[in-house]
Design a protein around this motif. Sequence first.
Motif, mmCIF file in Angstrom:
data_model
loop_
_atom_site.group_PDB
_atom_site.id
_atom_site.type_symbol
_atom_site.label_atom_id
_atom_site.label_comp_id
_atom_site.label_asym_id
_atom_site.label_seq_id
_atom_site.Cartn_x
_atom_site.Cartn_y
_atom_site.Cartn_z
ATOM 1 N N UNK A 44 0.821 -1.205 0.000
ATOM 2 C CA UNK A 44 0.000 0.000 0.000
ATOM 3 C C UNK A 44 0.862 1.265 0.000
ATOM 4 N N UNK A 45 1.953 1.248 0.737
ATOM 5 C CA UNK A 45 2.826 2.423 0.775
ATOM 6 C C UNK A 45 3.518 2.657 -0.570
ATOM 7 N N UNK A 46 3.749 1.596 -1.313
ATOM 8 C CA UNK A 46 4.303 1.757 -2.653
ATOM 9 C C UNK A 46 3.263 2.337 -3.608
ATOM 10 N N UNK A 47 2.023 1.864 -3.494
ATOM 11 C CA UNK A 47 0.960 2.361 -4.375
ATOM 12 C C UNK A 47 0.674 3.837 -4.116
ATOM 13 N N UNK A 48 0.775 4.243 -2.857
ATOM 14 C CA UNK A 48 0.488 5.638 -2.517
ATOM 15 C C UNK A 48 1.695 6.551 -2.719
ATOM 16 N N UNK A 147 -9.292 6.400 -5.860
ATOM 17 C CA UNK A 147 -8.658 5.207 -5.298
ATOM 18 C C UNK A 147 -8.548 5.367 -3.785
ATOM 19 N N UNK A 148 -9.044 4.373 -3.056
ATOM 20 C CA UNK A 148 -9.050 4.414 -1.593
ATOM 21 C C UNK A 148 -8.355 3.171 -1.057
ATOM 22 N N UNK A 149 -7.397 3.384 -0.164
ATOM 23 C CA UNK A 149 -6.622 2.278 0.390
ATOM 24 C C UNK A 149 -6.771 2.249 1.906
ATOM 25 N N UNK A 150 -7.143 1.075 2.426
ATOM 26 C CA UNK A 150 -7.401 0.920 3.857
ATOM 27 C C UNK A 150 -6.550 -0.227 4.399
ATOM 28 N N UNK A 151 -5.624 0.088 5.295
ATOM 29 C CA UNK A 151 -4.736 -0.926 5.865
ATOM 30 C C UNK A 151 -5.264 -1.366 7.227
ATOM 31 N N UNK A 152 -5.570 -2.659 7.355
ATOM 32 C CA UNK A 152 -6.164 -3.201 8.584
ATOM 33 C C UNK A 152 -7.365 -2.357 8.998
ATOM 34 N N UNK A 153 -8.270 -2.186 8.063
ATOM 35 C CA UNK A 153 -9.404 -1.268 8.179
ATOM 36 C C UNK A 153 -10.246 -1.480 9.427
ATOM 37 N N UNK A 154 -10.453 -2.723 9.808
ATOM 38 C CA UNK A 154 -11.430 -3.022 10.847
ATOM 39 C C UNK A 154 -10.797 -3.227 12.220
ATOM 40 N N UNK A 155 -9.496 -2.971 12.320
ATOM 41 C CA UNK A 155 -8.798 -3.151 13.589
ATOM 42 C C UNK A 155 -9.351 -2.198 14.642
ATOM 43 N N UNK A 156 -9.770 -2.733 15.782
ATOM 44 C CA UNK A 156 -10.263 -1.913 16.883
ATOM 45 C C UNK A 156 -11.709 -1.491 16.766
#
Length: 305
Positions: A44-48, A147-156
């Motif tokens: 994700x960090x590469x894509x962004x 484009x929307x990127x969500x890393x570990x979106x549902x954590x917590x």
Amino acid sequence: MIKAANVTKTFDKFKALNNISCSIPKGCIYGMVGSNGAGKSTFLRLITGVYKPDTGAITIDDKNVWENPEVKETVSYVPDDLYFLPGANMQRMAKLYAAVYNNFDMKHFNYLTKSFELNPKKPLNHFSKGMKRQAAIILALSCHSDYMFFDETFDGLDPVMRNLIKKLICEDVIERKATAIITSHSLRELEDTCDQLSLLHKGGLVLESDVANLKTSLFKIQIAFSEPYEKEIFSDIEMLHYSRHGSVANMIVRGDKQLTIARLKSMNPILMDVLPLSLEEVFTYEMEALGYSFENVVEGGNSNE
């Protein structure tokens, strides 16, 4: 469309991504599953454009991402490790986002803030972990990015909030033809949301498929015959797994379901049931066919990404 071509990224001799190639079409929700250290966050960090690939290239709509403000304006990103301006509240963060994103929708931001019952004037460092993630997601959705990127979106997040966020992401993708990438440790979190799923392991993309194809490509068959038999009588059927208890055989089969059923019925079994598989079962057997243990791939590893 997002394209990654032979992308590799290494940190201090740790290869976070190793020769990754994939294409993510517009207007879909793309899920990435993998353990800690699998390479999800790095991807994700590469894509962004946060990281630059060591080798290979990443493009969005055929344009390089690295050091390209035009492309980055089309992207919103909610990282696993959230960051807000020191002492800022949601209103201040919204003003910052509005200065960066031409399409930032303050009306939508206010609507979502009320829907989530968050106080936009309260300092974010007084928010709980789950509330901070809600705030970050609200800001990202208010950008109306392509484009929307969500890393570990549902954590917590609690189950009610998870379902609400899934609904909002799906609505954005459908209404605006946006593209979303969601990463998670849990396949169950993604199987009812994503159009495509991929599995990362030790920096490599080991499995990628359309969810609809995954669910229809494999099926389970229980079968029994009155006469003794061996596995070899099914030699013309592609099996990923075979076990037998007494006279009843259990098979995980890949191929055309109707043709397979017709073939087995012609053998005159005394018992035959065709059973569906959960997506987790499909992944398990597909991974076994590739020589991996699905549980070890998803649950193992504690390296930083």
